[in-house]
Write a protein that holds these residues in place. Sequence first.
Motif, PDB file in Angstrom:
ATOM      1  N   CYS A 224      -7.738  19.959 -61.409  1.00  0.00           N
ATOM      2  CA  CYS A 224      -7.898  21.102 -60.511  1.00  0.00           C
ATOM      3  C   CYS A 224      -6.973  21.003 -59.311  1.00  0.00           C
ATOM      4  O   CYS A 224      -6.397  22.008 -58.868  1.00  0.00           O
ATOM      5  CB  CYS A 224      -9.351  21.207 -60.041  1.00  0.00           C
ATOM      6  SG  CYS A 224     -10.502  21.766 -61.310  1.00  0.00           S
ATOM      7  N   THR A 225      -6.815  19.801 -58.779  1.00  0.00           N
ATOM      8  CA  THR A 225      -5.952  19.615 -57.609  1.00  0.00           C
ATOM      9  C   THR A 225      -4.490  19.874 -57.949  1.00  0.00           C
ATOM     10  O   THR A 225      -3.749  20.467 -57.154  1.00  0.00           O
ATOM     11  CB  THR A 225      -6.116  18.196 -57.044  1.00  0.00           C
ATOM     12  OG1 THR A 225      -7.498  17.958 -56.722  1.00  0.00           O
ATOM     13  CG2 THR A 225      -5.277  18.009 -55.785  1.00  0.00           C
ATOM     14  N   VAL A 226      -4.062  19.465 -59.132  1.00  0.00           N
ATOM     15  CA  VAL A 226      -2.685  19.716 -59.550  1.00  0.00           C
ATOM     16  C   VAL A 226      -2.427  21.216 -59.674  1.00  0.00           C
ATOM     17  O   VAL A 226      -1.416  21.738 -59.176  1.00  0.00           O
ATOM     18  CB  VAL A 226      -2.384  18.994 -60.879  1.00  0.00           C
ATOM     19  CG1 VAL A 226      -1.049  19.475 -61.459  1.00  0.00           C
ATOM     20  CG2 VAL A 226      -2.359  17.486 -60.676  1.00  0.00           C
ATOM     21  N   PHE A 227      -3.337  21.928 -60.324  1.00  0.00           N
ATOM     22  CA  PHE A 227      -3.183  23.386 -60.446  1.00  0.00           C
ATOM     23  C   PHE A 227      -3.191  24.047 -59.068  1.00  0.00           C
ATOM     24  O   PHE A 227      -2.386  24.935 -58.786  1.00  0.00           O
ATOM     25  CB  PHE A 227      -4.303  23.967 -61.316  1.00  0.00           C
ATOM     26  CG  PHE A 227      -4.017  23.941 -62.787  1.00  0.00           C
ATOM     27  CD1 PHE A 227      -3.293  24.962 -63.390  1.00  0.00           C
ATOM     28  CD2 PHE A 227      -4.451  22.886 -63.577  1.00  0.00           C
ATOM     29  CE1 PHE A 227      -3.028  24.950 -64.749  1.00  0.00           C
ATOM     30  CE2 PHE A 227      -4.186  22.852 -64.933  1.00  0.00           C
ATOM     31  CZ  PHE A 227      -3.470  23.888 -65.526  1.00  0.00           C
ATOM     32  N   TYR A 228      -4.109  23.628 -58.217  1.00  0.00           N
ATOM     33  CA  TYR A 228      -4.206  24.169 -56.854  1.00  0.00           C
ATOM     34  C   TYR A 228      -2.918  23.913 -56.074  1.00  0.00           C
ATOM     35  O   TYR A 228      -2.403  24.804 -55.388  1.00  0.00           O
ATOM     36  CB  TYR A 228      -5.402  23.529 -56.159  1.00  0.00           C
ATOM     37  CG  TYR A 228      -5.384  23.573 -54.656  1.00  0.00           C
ATOM     38  CD1 TYR A 228      -5.876  24.672 -53.954  1.00  0.00           C
ATOM     39  CD2 TYR A 228      -4.875  22.499 -53.926  1.00  0.00           C
ATOM     40  CE1 TYR A 228      -5.867  24.699 -52.562  1.00  0.00           C
ATOM     41  CE2 TYR A 228      -4.869  22.521 -52.540  1.00  0.00           C
ATOM     42  CZ  TYR A 228      -5.358  23.625 -51.866  1.00  0.00           C
ATOM     43  OH  TYR A 228      -5.344  23.640 -50.489  1.00  0.00           O
ATOM     44  N   ALA A 229      -2.364  22.695 -56.189  1.00  0.00           N
ATOM     45  CA  ALA A 229      -1.141  22.347 -55.451  1.00  0.00           C
ATOM     46  C   ALA A 229       0.050  23.177 -55.927  1.00  0.00           C
ATOM     47  O   ALA A 229       0.858  23.647 -55.119  1.00  0.00           O
ATOM     48  CB  ALA A 229      -0.850  20.852 -55.588  1.00  0.00           C
ATOM     49  N   ILE A 230       0.154  23.374 -57.237  1.00  0.00           N
ATOM     50  CA  ILE A 230       1.240  24.210 -57.773  1.00  0.00           C
ATOM     51  C   ILE A 230       1.118  25.632 -57.242  1.00  0.00           C
ATOM     52  O   ILE A 230       2.107  26.249 -56.822  1.00  0.00           O
ATOM     53  CB  ILE A 230       1.217  24.188 -59.316  1.00  0.00           C
ATOM     54  CG1 ILE A 230       1.583  22.792 -59.833  1.00  0.00           C
ATOM     55  CG2 ILE A 230       2.170  25.247 -59.882  1.00  0.00           C
ATOM     56  CD1 ILE A 230       1.377  22.625 -61.325  1.00  0.00           C
ATOM     57  N   PHE A 231      -0.096  26.161 -57.252  1.00  0.00           N
ATOM     58  CA  PHE A 231      -0.366  27.495 -56.712  1.00  0.00           C
ATOM     59  C   PHE A 231       0.038  27.555 -55.244  1.00  0.00           C
ATOM     60  O   PHE A 231       0.745  28.483 -54.805  1.00  0.00           O
ATOM     61  CB  PHE A 231      -1.857  27.781 -56.898  1.00  0.00           C
ATOM     62  CG  PHE A 231      -2.310  29.146 -56.444  1.00  0.00           C
ATOM     63  CD1 PHE A 231      -1.420  30.178 -56.145  1.00  0.00           C
ATOM     64  CD2 PHE A 231      -3.674  29.411 -56.323  1.00  0.00           C
ATOM     65  CE1 PHE A 231      -1.864  31.436 -55.733  1.00  0.00           C
ATOM     66  CE2 PHE A 231      -4.130  30.661 -55.910  1.00  0.00           C
ATOM     67  CZ  PHE A 231      -3.212  31.669 -55.604  1.00  0.00           C
ATOM     68  N   ALA A 232      -0.386  26.568 -54.461  1.00  0.00           N
ATOM     69  CA  ALA A 232      -0.116  26.571 -53.018  1.00  0.00           C
ATOM     70  C   ALA A 232       1.379  26.497 -52.722  1.00  0.00           C
ATOM     71  O   ALA A 232       1.905  27.244 -51.882  1.00  0.00           O
ATOM     72  CB  ALA A 232      -0.841  25.401 -52.357  1.00  0.00           C
ATOM     73  N   ILE A 233       2.078  25.621 -53.403  1.00  0.00           N
ATOM     74  CA  ILE A 233       3.511  25.436 -53.143  1.00  0.00           C
ATOM     75  C   ILE A 233       4.292  26.677 -53.566  1.00  0.00           C
ATOM     76  O   ILE A 233       5.185  27.141 -52.849  1.00  0.00           O
ATOM     77  CB  ILE A 233       4.020  24.184 -53.878  1.00  0.00           C
ATOM     78  CG1 ILE A 233       3.394  22.926 -53.253  1.00  0.00           C
ATOM     79  CG2 ILE A 233       5.540  24.107 -53.823  1.00  0.00           C
ATOM     80  CD1 ILE A 233       3.617  21.665 -54.062  1.00  0.00           C
ATOM     81  N   THR A 234       3.950  27.226 -54.731  1.00  0.00           N
ATOM     82  CA  THR A 234       4.646  28.418 -55.214  1.00  0.00           C
ATOM     83  C   THR A 234       4.420  29.606 -54.296  1.00  0.00           C
ATOM     84  O   THR A 234       5.362  30.314 -53.916  1.00  0.00           O
ATOM     85  CB  THR A 234       4.164  28.773 -56.638  1.00  0.00           C
ATOM     86  OG1 THR A 234       4.355  27.652 -57.500  1.00  0.00           O
ATOM     87  CG2 THR A 234       4.933  29.970 -57.180  1.00  0.00           C
ATOM     88  N   LEU A 235       3.168  29.841 -53.923  1.00  0.00           N
ATOM     89  CA  LEU A 235       2.858  30.977 -53.063  1.00  0.00           C
ATOM     90  C   LEU A 235       3.470  30.808 -51.678  1.00  0.00           C
ATOM     91  O   LEU A 235       3.981  31.770 -51.096  1.00  0.00           O
ATOM     92  CB  LEU A 235       1.344  31.154 -52.951  1.00  0.00           C
ATOM     93  CG  LEU A 235       0.893  32.356 -52.120  1.00  0.00           C
ATOM     94  CD1 LEU A 235       1.382  33.663 -52.748  1.00  0.00           C
ATOM     95  CD2 LEU A 235      -0.632  32.381 -51.987  1.00  0.00           C
TER      96      LEU A 235
END
Length: 368
Positions: A224-235
């Motif tokens: 979940c943290t990996v998906f969240y981090a990818i979302f955060a960095i991309t956005l």
Amino acid sequence: MHRRLAFIDTLRGIAVLAVLFQHVFEVIVQKHPTGAYYWVFHDAIGYYMNFGRFGVVLFFFVSGFVIPFSFPDSATPVRDFTISRFFRLYPAYWTSMVIGLVTMQVLEANAYPLSQVIANVTMLQTFVNIPNLWIFYWTLAIELLFYVGCTILFAMGLLNRRFTAVAIVIAAALVGTAAALLIESRTVSSLMEVGLNLSAMFLGKVIRDTVIGGKLRWPHVTVCTVFYAIFAITLAERRFGGVYQENFFYSYSIGSAYVCAALVFIAFAAFGERMAWRSMAFVGTISYSVYLMSPFVIVWIHRLVWLGDGPLGWAAFAALVAALSILVSWSTYAFIEKPSISFGQRFRSKRRRAVVLEPALSAQGAAE
């Protein structure tokens, strides 16, 4: 059944002080000659890390850890939850509004349209496209959305299902990342930012279910943290990237804030009460009042008690703001916030059934 968790209050204290010092340094950088220190300060709080956003996101993680477990075992849990949230949020918020309106009228001669003031009284102004009286109120709309979401999931019997929060975090990350990459729209980016903030909250629940509930394991947190981090960095790159225009918002600083908040929260949750720090936990206990009152303390001190430019003057300004903010906030907590919470508890309905706690669970708490 519940008690405050000291490490959660410690995290609240860290979060609110991060927000406070971001605001303090923004005043120093924007309104005073800083010479050779200008870009040192500016890059530290705007280009590499926005500490204000870091603190806010840390608050969101705490809410995710706490709020889904705040529905009481009573005859009318949704009603009781709603009442407790109302008395937790609104009296202190209204006090902040009054202090803010007086401060801005006396020191800045600012007047606000009556319609804007009335809308802000409801705390629903964002949802009817009316500006917040002050920008830091924006986080309250996210909190309300999370409360509504948790209430709906609770009513559907899904809130505490094992993989509900996991599914929400991963789905939000997939949709949000795809939207950020494929759709060039400021409106869409703003909506995805709301989704990112809510996903931080649900990631907080995933972590709670791992370290206390025992329903999940650390691999779930990792995924979940990996998906969240990818979302955060991309956005962050899509929404705040580009030319750095000295506005303290840039892709690096916002992305770092979201990722670092997750890592700090995970570290504290993993070690639990061993990470508690008594003095910081005290600040965390009054953190909602600090968040609401400190911006106006900054305005008063900056206008009336400026202690001079240069490192010593700036350090003295920051220390005075922190000390007075804590003093004022302790007062509003003791005389407004805490009595209001106690008053709201009078409306709680009777317990639905007797609860027998397992010894391992007797120490857990919702910390509200």
